[in-house]
Design an enzyme around this catalytic site. Structure first.
Site, mmCIF file in Angstrom:
data_model
loop_
_atom_site.group_PDB
_atom_site.id
_atom_site.type_symbol
_atom_site.label_atom_id
_atom_site.label_comp_id
_atom_site.label_asym_id
_atom_site.label_seq_id
_atom_site.Cartn_x
_atom_site.Cartn_y
_atom_site.Cartn_z
ATOM 1 N N SER A 1 69.244 5.760 19.917
ATOM 2 C CA SER A 1 68.518 6.976 19.266
ATOM 3 C C SER A 1 68.436 8.308 19.822
ATOM 4 C CB SER A 1 67.837 6.383 17.667
ATOM 5 O OG SER A 1 67.585 7.030 17.139
ATOM 6 N N HIS B 1 64.328 3.652 24.502
ATOM 7 C CA HIS B 1 64.397 3.670 22.968
ATOM 8 C C HIS B 1 63.976 4.465 22.237
ATOM 9 C CE1 HIS B 1 59.790 5.862 22.630
ATOM 10 N NE2 HIS B 1 59.262 4.552 24.142
#
Length: 315
Positions: free
Chosen positions: A139, A71
């Site tokens: 990201s 993540h």
């Protein structure tokens, strides 16, 4: 056969829980648990020294390849649940809560530079006995995935970078806000979580009440650690070093970027492609910073097609 569109069932579950006078936290736990199980995932944890690491894994393991999902900043393992729903029937999925995030330990002094987080992730995967995998990251997790592929090429079958950090040749809206000391990625007061969702996501998914309120409470509680992690990434990031390292990647790399990304400008995708040998780039119209949440089915399809094409080349 897993249910592919469980949102009606979630609403029915929430209605039942409301009638049963459950607390907001109880409703949140039941709803998030239902979404995980509908994706074929269950929670698990592992202890590494003084760190407790939480993760999601297949309820039922199969004979397919392993996928490790990483993540982004301030996010957690559940960012991958809706995409994982498309994959757990053929792959063994591990979605990790990195240290400092989600339900994992959050020591302030651990070290959260990107290169340090690669080391943390390597320790986690070694403890889980995962030696070969497809890895995908979003990201910050995309930058970690790229560095991991460059550092441990023998472990990576394919790497997928969703709106990755690490290269900022083209500035985004976030840059100006951070300079003005108004970082929308770190909620600090009520209402900031909704602002974060509006900023990061162009295509916001259905999130039933009271989940947004509980998520905001968690985000506000993590303000201190989030500031530490963001500062570590910002202050230690030397883009020239990052470029040099990822140029060594030998594994197949797919870059998927939402064209409406306000966090990191999608035009940086061209820079990644120019550096990583034979990397492929796919731009998604109408999608923001988190494609696996905003367009989970398309994100999964792009990965499946990419992995299949390289599996055929390897035969």
């Amino acid at each position: 056969m897993l249910q592919k569109s469980p949102y009606t069932a979630v609403l029915l579950l929430l209605s039942f829980l409301l009638l049963s006078a459950c607390s907001r936290q109880d409703i949140y736990q039941k709803a998030i648990g239902f979404e995980r199980s509908s994706a074929g995932l269950e929670t698990a944890s592992i202890t590494l020294g003084e760190l407790d690491i939480a993760y999601l894994r297949n309820i039922e393991m199969n004979s397919g390849d392993t996928i490790v999902m990483v993540h982004g900043f301030g996010a957690n393992k559940d960012n991958w649940t809706r995409m994982a729903r498309e994959l757990t029937d053929k792959f063994n999925v591990y979605a990790i809560d990195l240290p400092g995030h989600g339900e994992s330990s959050k020591p302030l002094d651990l070290g959260y530079r990107l290169d340090q987080q690669v080391v943390h992730l390597a320790r986690i995967l070694q403890a889980l006995d995962i030696a070969e995998m497809h890895m995908m990251g979003n990201s910050m997790g995309g930058a970690i995935t790229a560095l991991y592929a460059a550092t441990y090429p023998e472990q990576i079958k394919t790497a997928v970078l969703f709106d990755p950090a690490g290269i900022l040749k083209y500035e985004s809206e976030l840059f100006g806000r951070v300079v003005a000391d108004d970082n929308p990625l770190i909620p600090s007061k009520p209402g900031d979580f909704e602002r974060l969702m509006d900023f990061a996501l162009e295509k916001k998914p259905f999130i039933p009440w009271p989940i947004p309120g509980v998520l905001e409470e968690k985000a506000l509680a993590n303000e201190t650690i989030n500031k530490v992690i963001f500062a570590a990434i910002r202050d230690a990031n030397v883009e020239s070093d990052f470029r040099t390292i990822i140029a060594r990647i030998e594994d197949p790399v797919l870059i998927v970027w939402g064209k409406e990304d306000r966090v990191i400008n999608y035009r940086n995708g061209d820079v990644f492609v120019s550096i990583i040998p034979d990397a492929q780039l796919k731009i998604l119209d109408g999608v923001g910073h988190v494609p696996m949440i905003e367009a989970p089915e398309e994100s999964a399809r792009l990965f499946l097609e990419f992995a299949k094409s390289h599996a055929l080349k390897a035969e």
